[in-house]
Design an enzyme around this catalytic site. Structure first.
Site, PDB file in Angstrom:
ATOM      1  N   ARG A  80       3.065  11.165  -8.636  1.00  0.00           N
ATOM      2  CA  ARG A  80       3.286  10.751  -7.249  1.00  0.00           C
ATOM      3  C   ARG A  80       4.055  11.825  -6.477  1.00  0.00           C
ATOM      4  NH1 ARG A  80       7.526   7.855  -5.573  1.00  0.00           N
ATOM      5  NH2 ARG A  80       7.755   6.944  -7.512  1.00  0.00           N
ATOM      6  N   ASP A  99      -4.091  18.477  15.268  1.00  0.00           N
ATOM      7  CA  ASP A  99      -5.109  17.981  14.341  1.00  0.00           C
ATOM      8  C   ASP A  99      -6.294  18.941  14.434  1.00  0.00           C
ATOM      9  OD1 ASP A  99      -7.223  16.687  13.069  1.00  0.00           O
ATOM     10  OD2 ASP A  99      -6.504  14.686  13.618  1.00  0.00           O
ATOM     11  N   LYS A 111     -13.436  15.734   5.882  1.00  0.00           N
ATOM     12  CA  LYS A 111     -14.480  16.319   6.723  1.00  0.00           C
ATOM     13  C   LYS A 111     -14.868  17.701   6.196  1.00  0.00           C
ATOM     14  CE  LYS A 111     -13.345  12.518   8.731  1.00  0.00           C
ATOM     15  NZ  LYS A 111     -12.418  12.383   9.841  1.00  0.00           N
ATOM     16  N   TYR A 150      -8.514  10.890  17.749  1.00  0.00           N
ATOM     17  CA  TYR A 150      -9.081  10.118  16.660  1.00  0.00           C
ATOM     18  C   TYR A 150      -8.527   8.684  16.716  1.00  0.00           C
ATOM     19  CZ  TYR A 150     -10.499   8.722  12.035  1.00  0.00           C
ATOM     20  OH  TYR A 150     -11.072   8.048  10.995  1.00  0.00           O
TER      21      TYR A 150
HETATM   22  C1  LIG Z   1     -11.374  11.558  10.141  1.00  0.00           C
HETATM   23  C2  LIG Z   1     -10.293  12.068  10.989  1.00  0.00           C
HETATM   24  C3  LIG Z   1      -8.955  11.717  10.758  1.00  0.00           C
HETATM   25  C4  LIG Z   1      -8.545  10.736   9.672  1.00  0.00           C
HETATM   26  O1  LIG Z   1      -8.885  11.185   8.402  1.00  0.00           O
HETATM   27  P1  LIG Z   1      -9.216  10.180   7.177  1.00  0.00           P
HETATM   28  O2  LIG Z   1      -9.412  11.124   6.057  1.00  0.00           O
HETATM   29  O3  LIG Z   1     -10.435   9.409   7.557  1.00  0.00           O
HETATM   30  O4  LIG Z   1      -8.027   9.297   7.012  1.00  0.00           O
HETATM   31  C5  LIG Z   1      -7.990  12.257  11.584  1.00  0.00           C
HETATM   32  N1  LIG Z   1      -8.314  13.094  12.582  1.00  0.00           N
HETATM   33  C6  LIG Z   1      -9.586  13.454  12.846  1.00  0.00           C
HETATM   34  C7  LIG Z   1      -9.879  14.380  13.971  1.00  0.00           C
HETATM   35  C8  LIG Z   1     -10.620  12.950  12.060  1.00  0.00           C
HETATM   36  O5  LIG Z   1     -11.879  13.295  12.327  1.00  0.00           O
END
Ligand SMILES: *Cc1c(COP(=O)(O)O)cnc(C)c1O
Length: 413
Positions: free
Chosen positions: A73, A198, A223, A126
């Site tokens: 963890r 982000d 992604k 998001y």
């Molecule tokens: C998908 C996404 C997230 C969240 O990520 P998860 O892995 O689904 O928790 C945050 N910001 C953006 C721009 C995203 O496309």
């Protein structure tokens, strides 16, 4: 073997001319080698999957490995290898890997905010980030103002004495609106506000956010980073030592570290990230151009197109347009158009090998009231396309046939 652990991404030319040789290994090389070395015990060229909860300690206060691993963890060698790779690729000293992108964002908020603090976030963000800030953290006394971050002045106007964090994404999901990172970074610096970006849509390979004043880069590795639709994951990258220590503490305290197997899959995905992005960029630009010229397409949003509202800023901070675009068709045709697609799949994810289409109005952004959605540009005719790695020609052919099917049906009706 010399380990390649650092780079200077700010030295990477933003234009594609690439006439001068890179001062440090290019992202394509770093993605394969940074922070990676053969397993000292076996010579295994890849970091093994250390699928273990805990690590034997030789004596009180001692650990066997240099990494000081005691319990998965807190840290795990496979996860550490992923973090070393992510940090080296971006050219920053620190990265932390999480089970999901939202676990990374949650950790960032817990680590940097307390009751009474204020956050400024992009009004087009998001959905999960909006939910966290607007609904969950509000209960703990953290307030958030959502502003049009493409207008730096609007951000300046929203600043309060208790503003601690500026959190933006660019290009934004799903409008592909671009904000000016350098201008926002300068503002954050002047006001002593933490600036987090982000960077999920582009990653540091296309958009080196630390060169534009970001203190933290947030990635949903679900992604492009892992890139094969096989895991969920997240990462926080930072060049701030004290912040890194705090993030590490909060990740351990809340238990949101990435799992060893998913870390290993993400590491494998990373090896081809720059290579994959080249294809995503190239195909997305070709598809955006095709859609722009199509009579049934009302608008195309892609930062790589010269007529995109944010193109000029994008060309200063992005190395290419990325693999995401959105476009508008007649809302009455959306359902038939999606139904007629053969190669392109309707799904919520993005950044993978498969071309995926999303209808934000009823999927990712369904919780936003219709009037508000329209004001933000998330109209009932807007479709988001994550351009995959299939041959560009095949993707275009699929979109073309689906557009004409929806058109024919309309005319007959
Ligand atoms: C998908 C996404 C997230 C969240 O990520 P998860 O892995 O689904 O928790 C945050 N910001 C953006 C721009 C995203 O496309």
């Amino acid at each position: 073997m010399t380990q390649i652990t650092t780079s200077n991404p700010c030295a990477i030319p933003f234009t594609q001319s690439g006439s001068s040789p890179p001062a440090s290994p290019s992202p394509q090389t770093l993605a394969i080698h940074s922070g990676q070395f053969p397993d000292p015990a076996t010579g295994s060229i890849l970091t093994p999957i250390h699928q273990t909860a805990t690590f034997a300690q030789p004596a009180l206060g001692e650990t066997l490995s240099q990494g000081g691993h005691t319990y998965s963890r807190c840290s795990n060698p496979t996860v550490s290898a992923l973090e070393a790779n992510l940090a080296g690729l971006e050219g920053v000293p620190h990265a932390l890997a999480f089970k999901t992108g939202l676990a990374a964002i949650t950790t960032l908020l817990f680590a940097t905010l307390k009751a009474g603090d204020h956050v400024i976030a992009g009004e087009v963000s998001y959905g999960g980030s909006v939910r966290l800030l607007r609904d969950l953290f509000a209960d703990f006394g953290v307030s958030c103002t959502f502003v049009d971050v493409t207008q730096t002045q609007a951000v300046a106007a929203a600043l309060q004495p208790n503003t601690k964090l500026l959190f933006v994404e660019t290009p934004a999901n799903p409008t592909l609106a671009v904000c000016d990172l350098a201008a926002l970074g300068k503002l954050a610096e002047q006001k002593g506000v933490l600036f987090a970006v982000d960077n999920t849509f582009l990653t540091g390979v296309i958009q080196p956010v630390f060169c534009h004043g970001a203190h933290v880069s947030v990635l949903s590795t679900t992604k492009y980073v892992e890139g094969h639709d096989s895991t969920t994951g997240g990462a926080l990258l930072t060049n701030d030592e004290a912040l890194f220590e705090r993030l590490h503490l909060v990740r351990g305290a809340t238990g949101s570290i990435q799992a060893p197997f998913d870390a290993w899959l993400t590491l494998r995905g990373l090896k081809t990230l720059p290579l994959r992005l080249k294809q995503h960029n190239q195909s997305a630009l070709a598809i955006a151009t095709f859609l722009e010229e199509h009579a049934l397409v009302q608008a195309v949003f892609y930062p790589g197109l010269a007529n995109h509202k944010g193109h000029e800023i994008a060309s200063r901070q992005q190395d290419a347009g990325g693999g995401m675009l959105s476009f508008e068709i007649d809302p009455a045709r959306v359902s038939e158009f999606i139904g007629a697609l053969k190669l392109t799949t309707l799904a919520e994810n993005l950044g993978a090998a498969e071309t995926l289409i999303t209808y934000p109005a009823t999927m990712t952004h369904a919780q936003i009231p219709e009037r508000e959605r329209k004001r933000l540009g998330i109209t009932n005719g807007l479709l988001r396309l994550s351009v995959g790695l299939e041959d560009t020609v095949d993707i275009i052919a699929d979109l073309q046939q689906a557009l004409s099917v929806s058109h024919v049906t309309e005319v007959q009706a």
